[in-house]
Design an enzyme around this catalytic site. Structure first.
Site, PDB file in Angstrom:
ATOM      1  N   LYS A 295       0.864  -1.180   0.000  1.00 40.30           N
ATOM      2  CA  LYS A 295       0.000   0.000   0.000  1.00 40.30           C
ATOM      3  C   LYS A 295       0.898   1.228   0.000  1.00 40.30           C
ATOM      4  O   LYS A 295       1.714   1.414   0.902  1.00 40.30           O
ATOM      5  CB  LYS A 295      -0.907   0.005   1.230  1.00 40.30           C
ATOM      6  CG  LYS A 295      -1.782   1.245   1.292  1.00 40.30           C
ATOM      7  CD  LYS A 295      -2.755   1.215   2.440  1.00 40.30           C
ATOM      8  CE  LYS A 295      -3.621   2.455   2.452  1.00 40.30           C
ATOM      9  NZ  LYS A 295      -4.609   2.420   3.537  1.00 40.30           N
ATOM     10  N   LYS A 348      -2.186  -1.526  -3.820  1.00 39.72           N
ATOM     11  CA  LYS A 348      -3.023  -0.337  -3.807  1.00 39.72           C
ATOM     12  C   LYS A 348      -2.170   0.903  -3.934  1.00 39.72           C
ATOM     13  O   LYS A 348      -1.150   0.988  -3.241  1.00 39.72           O
ATOM     14  CB  LYS A 348      -3.773  -0.326  -2.474  1.00 39.72           C
ATOM     15  CG  LYS A 348      -4.627   0.871  -2.211  1.00 39.72           C
ATOM     16  CD  LYS A 348      -5.264   0.728  -0.857  1.00 39.72           C
ATOM     17  CE  LYS A 348      -6.052   1.979  -0.558  1.00 39.72           C
ATOM     18  NZ  LYS A 348      -6.598   1.947   0.773  1.00 39.72           N
TER      19      LYS A 348
HETATM   20  C1  PBG Z   1      -7.075   3.672   5.343  1.00 39.20           C
HETATM   21  C2  PBG Z   1      -7.603   3.417   3.997  1.00 39.20           C
HETATM   22  C3  PBG Z   1      -7.491   4.305   2.923  1.00 39.20           C
HETATM   23  C4  PBG Z   1      -8.117   3.729   1.841  1.00 39.20           C
HETATM   24  C5  PBG Z   1      -8.609   2.499   2.250  1.00 39.20           C
HETATM   25  N1  PBG Z   1      -8.278   2.315   3.596  1.00 39.20           N
HETATM   26  C6  PBG Z   1      -6.945   5.682   2.826  1.00 39.20           C
HETATM   27  C7  PBG Z   1      -5.685   6.025   3.455  1.00 39.20           C
HETATM   28  O1  PBG Z   1      -4.765   5.212   3.562  1.00 39.20           O
HETATM   29  O2  PBG Z   1      -5.615   7.171   3.859  1.00 39.20           O
HETATM   30  C8  PBG Z   1      -8.188   4.385   0.516  1.00 39.20           C
HETATM   31  C9  PBG Z   1      -9.151   3.864  -0.437  1.00 39.20           C
HETATM   32  C10 PBG Z   1      -9.427   4.758  -1.580  1.00 39.20           C
HETATM   33  O3  PBG Z   1      -8.796   5.813  -1.792  1.00 39.20           O
HETATM   34  O4  PBG Z   1     -10.329   4.399  -2.345  1.00 39.20           O
HETATM   35  N2  PBG Z   1      -6.935   2.629   6.191  1.00 39.20           N
END
Ligand code: PBG
Length: 427
Positions: A295, A348
């Site tokens: 991520k 991601k």
């Molecule tokens: C945080 C989380 C995020 C997303 C999913 N879980 C955002 C972040 O890390 O700030 C992002 C998903 C998206 O942008 O569609 N645990």
């Protein structure tokens, strides 16, 4: 879209398409079975005969086979359509001799049937996971930066949206809660409240749809007054092991409510192993872990943070989420998550990180998930609204590309819209 093949088993799941099973039950001797393409099968022990209903439909229409053959041998060849004349090129087309090519790859792309036969990647509604935002309210509130997405009321809007998705064969969802500010604390303890918004929504959905696959997000940010995925020390450091302790409690609370797959998205070190141990200790050996393995600290999450009001109150997430410039580092995370017992590995964002999806696909036998995140969704929507691109085609192409890169499943806000396209239910 003709070029998209879909899995007919998954499509139309839950709707009234009925296939009647025609078995070999000894109902009646000489029982006619409509549509069976058999002539007359005798099954000795049961003394049962199956006859095709179109018996007699292939009537004799003229000469016998022998007479036809004799006619051809005698030179009376029957007529068939001529080969059509060669289509004309426009005037002015240069006349050239053919290039001496052994291989012309365009041959296999000549017609829709050939292209369909040689299509290497397919996508079905069963590959899609639908992320849903929920809140305590009764109404569904539109999310400004994500046209078509809503914060759904957990009691009504959520249940209705899940029904719509199941209608087109999308039977997997992931829940993201908008938590009231008054419940946010620096240690995010609301995350493991057994009666919190997420556990309540899971119980309601499982009561209505026991076979729905529910993924949950494991991270503190929606519950943290600091908007970070972990507990923040006075000096701004995100505390790893203390956060993992909270995440284990959060995962167990979600499993207790009936979650099928818990998905740590926080990027703390060691959380997969710790969550696995906590789940097993509580008797949730059957609950899977989908780890957000790679991520990235991405600006593509902007609209999501608006949706949940979960922007970090200070700083950024770069001390735990990965540097977008890094590729090899994804392998380090992959090895750890595999060793700690992850069931699914997630990359991601999606489209800008296809190389990382391919890396994980080639480095691990585990299923790979890709998250087409909020910013990717919003860009396609915006381009569509402004009539700069064909939204539906770009949507389907982007999903197909994620599959081609190696994703087994795709988390996407387009899940319902794409499911409808795949089921031929354009609207
Ligand atoms: C945080 C989380 C995020 C997303 C999913 N879980 C955002 C972040 O890390 O700030 C992002 C998903 C998206 O942008 O569609 N645990």
């Amino acid at each position: 879209m003709a070029s998209l093949m879909l899995n007919s088993v998954n499509c139309n799941a839950g709707r009234a398409l009925k296939f009647e099973y025609v078995g070999l039950r000894p109902v009646k001797v000489h029982h006619n079975i409509v549509g069976a393409n058999l002539n007359s099968i005798k099954i000795a022990p049961l003394k049962l005969t199956i006859r095709a209903a179109d018996d007699g439909a292939r009537k004799k229409i003229g000469l016998s086979d022998e007479e036809c053959e004799a006619a051809v041998v005698a030179g009376n060849v029957p007529e068939a359509p001529l080969v059509p004349p060669k289509p004309l090129a426009p005037a002015g087309t240069p006349v050239v001799s053919p290039l001496p090519l052994k291989r012309r790859p365009r041959r296999n792309r000549r017609t829709p049937a050939l292209r369909g036969a040689f299509q290497e990647t397919n996508i079905s509604p069963a590959n899609l996971v639908y992320p849903l935002f929920i809140h305590e309210g009764e109404e569904d509130t539109p999310i400004g930066a994500m046209p078509g997405c809503y914060r759904l009321g957990w009691r009504h809007g959520l249940v209705e949206e899940v029904a719509r998705a199941r209608d087109v064969g999308v039977n997997s969802i992931v829940l993201f809660p908008k938590v009231p500010d008054a419940l946010k604390t620096s240690t995010g303890d609301e995350a493991y409240n057994k009666n919190g918004l997420v556990p309540r929504a899971i119980r309601l959905l499982k009561d209505k749809y026991p076979d729905l696959i529910i993924y949950t997000d494991v991270a503190l940010d929606p519950y943290s007054s600091d908007g970070h995925d972990g507990i923040v020390r006075e000096d701004g450091v995100i505390m790893n092991d203390e956060t993992v302790h909270q995440l284990c409690k959060q995962a167990v609370a979600q499993a207790q409510a009936g979650a099928d797959v818990v998905s740590p998205s926080d990027m703390m070190d060691g959380r997969v192993g710790a969550i696995r141990a906590a789940l097993d200790a509580e008797g949730f050996e059957h609950v899977s872990i989908m780890s957000y393995t790679a991520k990235y600290a991405s600006s593509f999450y902007g609209p999501f943070r608006e949706a949940l009001d979960s922007n970090p109150r200070f700083g950024d997430k770069k001390t735990y989420q990965m540097n977008p410039a890094n590729y090899r580092e994804a392998l380090i995370e992959t090895r750890e998550d595999e060793a700690e017992g992850a069931d699914i590995l997630l990359v991601k964002p999606g489209l800008p990180y296809l190389d990382v999806i391919r890396l994980l696909r080639d480095s691990s036998p585990l299923p790979i998930a890709a998250y087409q995140v909020s910013g990717e969704y919003s860009m396609i929507k915006a381009g569509g609204v402004l009539k700069m691109i064909d939204e539906e085609r770009v949507m389907m192409e982007s999903l197909m590309c994620l599959r081609r890169a190696g994703a087994d499943i795709i988390l996407t806000y387009f899940a319902l819209q794409a499911g409808r396209v795949l089921c031929g239910e354009k609207r």
